[in-house]
Design a protein around this motif. Structure first.
Motif, PDB file in Angstrom:
ATOM      1  N   UNK A  54       0.154  15.097 -27.505  1.00  0.00           N
ATOM      2  CA  UNK A  54       1.535  14.684 -27.738  1.00  0.00           C
ATOM      3  C   UNK A  54       2.467  15.874 -27.668  1.00  0.00           C
ATOM      4  N   UNK A  55       3.651  15.609 -27.136  1.00  0.00           N
ATOM      5  CA  UNK A  55       4.687  16.625 -27.020  1.00  0.00           C
ATOM      6  C   UNK A  55       5.833  16.197 -27.909  1.00  0.00           C
ATOM      7  N   UNK A  56       6.316  17.135 -28.707  1.00  0.00           N
ATOM      8  CA  UNK A  56       7.527  16.859 -29.496  1.00  0.00           C
ATOM      9  C   UNK A  56       8.606  17.814 -29.017  1.00  0.00           C
ATOM     10  N   UNK A  90      12.419  12.121 -27.364  1.00  0.00           N
ATOM     11  CA  UNK A  90      12.072  13.406 -27.974  1.00  0.00           C
ATOM     12  C   UNK A  90      10.582  13.491 -28.285  1.00  0.00           C
ATOM     13  N   UNK A  91       9.853  12.537 -27.716  1.00  0.00           N
ATOM     14  CA  UNK A  91       8.429  12.502 -27.982  1.00  0.00           C
ATOM     15  C   UNK A  91       7.725  11.971 -26.736  1.00  0.00           C
ATOM     16  N   UNK A  92       6.623  12.553 -26.401  1.00  0.00           N
ATOM     17  CA  UNK A  92       5.867  12.092 -25.232  1.00  0.00           C
ATOM     18  C   UNK A  92       4.388  12.157 -25.602  1.00  0.00           C
ATOM     19  N   UNK A  93       3.664  11.112 -25.323  1.00  0.00           N
ATOM     20  CA  UNK A  93       2.254  11.168 -25.691  1.00  0.00           C
ATOM     21  C   UNK A  93       1.354  10.442 -24.706  1.00  0.00           C
ATOM     22  N   UNK A  94       0.137  10.916 -24.654  1.00  0.00           N
ATOM     23  CA  UNK A  94      -0.898  10.313 -23.820  1.00  0.00           C
ATOM     24  C   UNK A  94      -2.116  10.174 -24.692  1.00  0.00           C
ATOM     25  N   UNK A 128       3.270  21.222 -28.418  1.00  0.00           N
ATOM     26  CA  UNK A 128       2.202  20.374 -27.915  1.00  0.00           C
ATOM     27  C   UNK A 128       1.064  20.304 -28.920  1.00  0.00           C
ATOM     28  N   UNK A 129       0.586  19.104 -29.162  1.00  0.00           N
ATOM     29  CA  UNK A 129      -0.590  18.933 -30.011  1.00  0.00           C
ATOM     30  C   UNK A 129      -1.652  18.214 -29.194  1.00  0.00           C
TER      31      UNK A 129
END
Lengths: 262, 439
Positions: free
Chosen positions: A11-13, A71-75, A252-253
């Motif tokens: 995930x990207x914040x 403001x958030x992107x996740x896979x 990035x997490x």
């Protein structure tokens, strides 16, 4: 042979909203001779446009576009794999694997790698696999595993000069050494039991077969690894690549979970 | 050759060219300068039969080059059969692994090729270079012809010359042949590009939209052109005048700001045509040039009609020996360079330079080719009121539509410096119209 359940989560914040975000994700393992993906599901958010494709190395890609502000992107990708189905993978015709024999900007040897390579002397009949294994053993005992000293841009030569790094660096150095010996070798991104993040290792060509070696752990890959993608170096296998519009810092997490279920 | 009325109009034509913005932008020492591309009114004339011979040879060559590129990104038979050593492919700058297994619409990789030739004093034509990536230059003789006809209509009544203003038509047919459905656009990096005049001129003449990267967008699996009102119009063919590296930051150089993210992904799926096809530079590498005659025999089973300039590959031991022996009579070219850069003449080096160069050559033999210096046929140019001979070459344009087509004209470039063999416009050369006689 093992049956492994896997979950890959990235995930990207962003600390400020971004828009017009384009991404290419190479995060879906595929079935092959050595592993079978028995089921898999992938979710991407946000996802105004999503497509699936296969790149020139046969890797599975998800690419897409989100125009609106976010403001958030996740896979996340979850699934089940049967691993260790074969000790190697059958390679195509030799003239078609030539591209893996040549150095790339990441693997180009410099004085440090050349110096290291002087430690080895092989007989004429030494199989490529044995040479690679010798590189791995020596590298494992010399090179120090350390996080935070190298970056994703670090080349094999730079890492060798530092004497420490992470799985990406171990793998690039391995590729560099193999290719100096004229051995085709490729970069692998994947997941490993007990690792909390994605992992990298290499595959080495020997007499029509690709053998997988994990130099970070000094082991010949058996059934604890799930392969996601292959390429000439890290750049071909980048899991998440994106461009967006907006002035934001991103955090990035990544979390990876691989556990045995059968 | 008789003096023609046309020659009196050199200044007029040059003034018109300047007014219409026929300029060449060059970067030197990090500075952008635009310079005029000087026109000389004495045309290069090629007889009907002679041109028919060139035409046959050029078609053959471009057919073979297309088959080669398809083979390299597909079956690689030419490597398997050891016609070309593998490292000339994989270690060269033109090969792009991203193109492996990708077949462009109709299987064409080199749609618009600019093949550079010179004519030796013996009358023989030699191929100097194949330019397959984004060759430019057709627009200059097109517009010059237009101005010449305007300035001296009589000249074109008295002489039987093939009309060259059909280039736009040939180009349009080439674009339409591979169009996957939708608009045709010409993609330019923008007005600071050396060939911006050409981009805009060809767009105007073919009726294609002239666009920059920000006018195009990929959504889902299609490419769209954003029109002035923000509407999305599907695009089926992109005549791109930007290099592979900058085409798509998601697939090639990541820092590119002029490209279109994901355009390559939908091209891979066959949803848009890109002209010329990405990765086709694998065939116009100077190292590969040596092998083109072999390709012609290999793929077409024919004897090459047009010859290469005699070329040696220091990579091969015998050739290296020859190159060291005859160093002073050869021209050496760095295979990674273009535009007249990286070309050195053995005879013009100082002792020190020569020693350094030979050391480099021995260290990186694959990086260089060596060629005999061809005593090429000079062409007269007007310098003030006097005719003086200068070195000149010819860039012929071959377009691959349903059939290969050779434009009955071409760009003749000349060196303004009497001592120079280098005619590239980026090195300050000028140009002439090329007349192909119709009877």
């Amino acid at each position: 042979m093992k049956v492994l359940h896997f979950a890959y989560n990235m995930s990207l914040k962003f600390d400020a909203p971004v828009e017009k975000h384009r991404f290419t994700l190479k995060c879906k393992p595929r079935s092959g001779e050595r592993q079978e993906i028995t089921w898999i599901t992938a979710n991407v958010y946000p996802n105004e446009f999503l497509s699936n494709a296969e790149d020139s190395f046969g890797n599975s890609c998800i690419y897409g576009y989100t125009e609106r502000k976010h403001d958030h992107f996740s896979v996340n990708v979850i699934g089940t794999a049967r691993t260790g189905l074969a000790p190697w993978e059958t390679a195509g015709e030799t003239h078609r694997i030539g591209m893996f024999r040549y150095q790339t900007p990441y693997t180009m040897p410099g004085p440090h790698i050349k110096k290291f390579a002087e430690r080895f002397s092989f007989g004429e009949d030494t199989p490529s696999f044995e040479k690679a294994r010798a590189f791995m053993t020596e590298l494992y005992s010399t090179f120090e595993y350390a996080q935070g000293v190298t970056r994703i841009q670090t080349t094999a030569e730079e890492a060798m000069a530092l004497g420490k790094g992470v799985c990406q660096d171990y793998s690039h150095i391995m590729l560099s050494l193999c290719r100096m010996q004229n051995i085709p070798a490729r970069y692998v991104v994947g997941m490993l039991m007990g690792e909390g993040a994605s992992h990298a290792w290499v595959e080495v060509y020997d007499k029509g077969r690709w053998f997988a070696l994990d130099p970070t752990n000094n082991l010949v890959v058996d059934d604890q690894h799930i392969r996601i993608s292959i390429g000439r170096d890290y750049a071909d296998c980048t899991i998440n690549q994106g461009v967006f519009v907006g002035e934001a810092n991103q955090t990035q997490t990544i979390s990876v979970l691989v556990r045995e279920i059968g | 050759m008789q003096e023609m009325d046309l020659y009196r109009h050199t200044d007029t034509v040059n003034k018109l060219l300047a007014r219409y913005g026929v300029r060449f932008g060059i970067y030197k020492n990090n500075e952008f300068r635009e310079q005029l591309f000087p026109f000389d009114a004495i045309p290069r004339m090629i007889g009907k039969q002679e041109f028919e011979y060139l035409e046959k040879g050029l078609k053959q060559r471009v057919m073979a080059l297309n088959l080669f590129i398809r083979d390299i990104y597909g079956e690689k038979k030419i490597i398997r059969d050891r016609i070309i050593p593998e490292e000339f492919i994989y270690a060269g700058s033109g090969y792009l692994a991203q193109c492996e297994g990708v077949c462009p619409p109709k299987g064409i990789y080199a749609h618009i090729s600019g093949i550079d030739l010179v004519q030796g004093k013996n009358g023989e034509w030699y191929i100097l270079e194949d330019n397959l990536r984004v060759p430019s230059g057709a627009s200059y003789p097109m517009i010059a012809r237009e101005f010449c006809r305007r300035s001296s209509p009589q000249t074109f009544k008295d002489n039987h010359i093939e009309d060259n203003r059909n280039y736009a038509d040939l180009l349009r047919r080439t674009l339409d042949h591979v169009n996957t459905g939708g608009h045709t656009v010409i993609l330019t990096p923008g007005r600071y590009n050396a060939a911006y005049f050409e981009h805009s001129y060809l767009a105007e003449k073919t009726g294609a939209h002239l666009v920059t990267g920000s006018d195009l967008i990929v959504e889902g699996d299609r490419l769209y052109f954003l029109d002035y009102s923000g509407r999305r119009e599907p695009v089926g063919a992109v005549y791109r005048r930007i290099s592979d590296d900058y085409l798509d930051p998601m697939n090639f150089r990541r820092e590119s700001l002029i490209g279109i993210p994901h355009i390559y992904d939908i091209y891979r799926k066959g949803n848009v045509a890109l002209l010329n096809a990405p990765g086709n530079g694998v065939a116009d590498d100077k190292g590969i040039y040596y092998f083109v005659p072999k390709m012609i025999s290999y793929y077409l089973g024919e004897e090459p009609i047009l010859q290469n300039a005699p070329t040696y590959l220091p990579y091969y031991e015998d050739d290296m020996k020859y190159v060291l022996e005859k160093f002073d009579s050869l021209v050496l070219k760095d295979v990674a360079e273009a535009g007249g850069y990286g070309v050195v003449f053995g005879s013009k080096m100082t002792k020190q330079q020569k020693e350094d160069f030979i050391a480099l050559l021995k260290k990186e033999p694959r990086r260089f080719i060596a060629q005999e210096v061809i005593d090429f046929c000079d062409l007269d140019i007007m310098e003030g009121d006097t005719r003086v001979p200068r070195k000149a070459d010819l860039r012929a344009f071959v377009l691959m539509g349903e059939e290969p087509m050779v434009w009955k004209s071409g760009l003749t470039r000349f060196s303004r410096d009497p001592d120079s063999f280098i005619v590239n416009s980026s090195q300050g050369g000028g140009f002439k119209d090329t007349w192909v006689l119709s009877q």
